[in-house]
Enzyme design. Sequence first.
Site, PDB file in Angstrom:
ATOM      1  N   LYS A 153       0.837  -1.205   0.000  1.00 20.04           N
ATOM      2  CA  LYS A 153       0.000   0.000   0.000  1.00 20.04           C
ATOM      3  C   LYS A 153       0.873   1.257   0.000  1.00 20.04           C
ATOM      4  CE  LYS A 153      -3.771  -2.508   2.118  1.00 20.04           C
ATOM      5  NZ  LYS A 153      -4.432  -3.000   3.330  1.00 20.04           N
ATOM      6  N   GLN A 159      -4.573  -1.764   9.633  1.00 20.75           N
ATOM      7  CA  GLN A 159      -4.457  -3.097   9.032  1.00 20.75           C
ATOM      8  C   GLN A 159      -4.987  -4.173   9.985  1.00 20.75           C
ATOM      9  OE1 GLN A 159      -3.349  -3.687   5.778  1.00 20.75           O
ATOM     10  NE2 GLN A 159      -4.040  -5.766   6.172  1.00 20.75           N
ATOM     11  N   ASP A 207     -11.050   2.435   3.805  1.00 18.82           N
ATOM     12  CA  ASP A 207     -11.245   0.991   3.678  1.00 18.82           C
ATOM     13  C   ASP A 207     -12.739   0.665   3.547  1.00 18.82           C
ATOM     14  OD1 ASP A 207      -9.229  -0.850   3.439  1.00 18.82           O
ATOM     15  OD2 ASP A 207      -8.703  -0.850   5.570  1.00 18.82           O
TER      16      ASP A 207
END
Length: 293
Positions: free
Chosen positions: A52, A96, A119
């Site tokens: 990412k 994460q 997200d």
Amino acid sequence: MQIIDGKALAAKIKQEIKEEVAVLKRNHQVVPHLAAVLVGNDPASQSYVKSKVRSCELVGFESTLIRKDDSITEQELLEIIEDLNENDDVDGFIVQLPLPKHIDEQKVTLTIKPEKDVDGFHPVNFGKMTQGIDAFLPATPMGILEMLKRYEIKTEGKHCVVLGRSNIVGTPMSILLSRKAYPGNATVTITHSRTKDLSAVLRSADIIIAAIGIPEFVTGDMVKEDCVVIDVGINRVEDSTRLKGYRLVGDVDFESVSSRCSYITPVPGGVGPMTVTALLMNTLKSAKSKMSA
Ligand code: NDP
């Protein structure tokens, strides 16, 4: 059979984002900024976050990586999230997953400001998605929609079987494919570990989205000729012939399924790169929405 090349498509979209970022920088002095919080040393999580950050650099975004040890308390993590919520320089951020057992993932998700939830996991974004209101879509299903769109795969009236009902992949995917839009307008069946006679359900599918986390679960005898197969699974299986001692496989047995279907995504190089790309698309959207606010 045609391979849906997620890696090549992701590279193309990243190039488009890079060009848009250059214009934003030149004309508005705006540089989109994505932050990522990584807790612990899980090798898969480390590799996702690395990818990412690398992608941010590639398209000209600013990126910040906040790494914390497994021993971080829930309260400390929530404080980091609050800081990111309030930091006007950050357009979007991710925490994460998975997190260590002593941290409540739901609490973490709820603490992220929906406006920065690139997200797309926060219930506010999820709720908007279910009602067809503009929102940050969850990155993996969003990446899959983009793939279907760019490969001009017909979804209207098709029977789509989603394998798995997680909050981040299966459930949102089923909602998105059944909405009144393209890609969408499909007749969707969502399946899970309690589904009876899964093979029969899969054999009736025009489109299969497999997201269960079981290596090579879907085999050629479970799919209909000419179906479209999207393999979300990322599973490490031991392989002593590889330098790392493992290789990555999907939830679909590529060899037996690819000889029967019309389209298939490989693992690696399919859905994974598109998930990262969707995250960049959401961050760009967030940066642009701040400009017009
Ligand atoms: P979860 O573990 O959260 O969910 C798995 C789902 O599969 C559950 O709904 C479970 O059912 C169902 N399931 C488990 N066993 C079976 C079975 N035998 N038959 C039918 N259904 C079953 O997984 P995720 O959605 O988080 O991830 C799925 C896979 O996708 C993983 O390999 C993960 O690594 C990968 N992934 C890949 C991403 C990418 O970018 N490519 C992004 C996110 C995930 P039940 O609900 O009944 O327990």
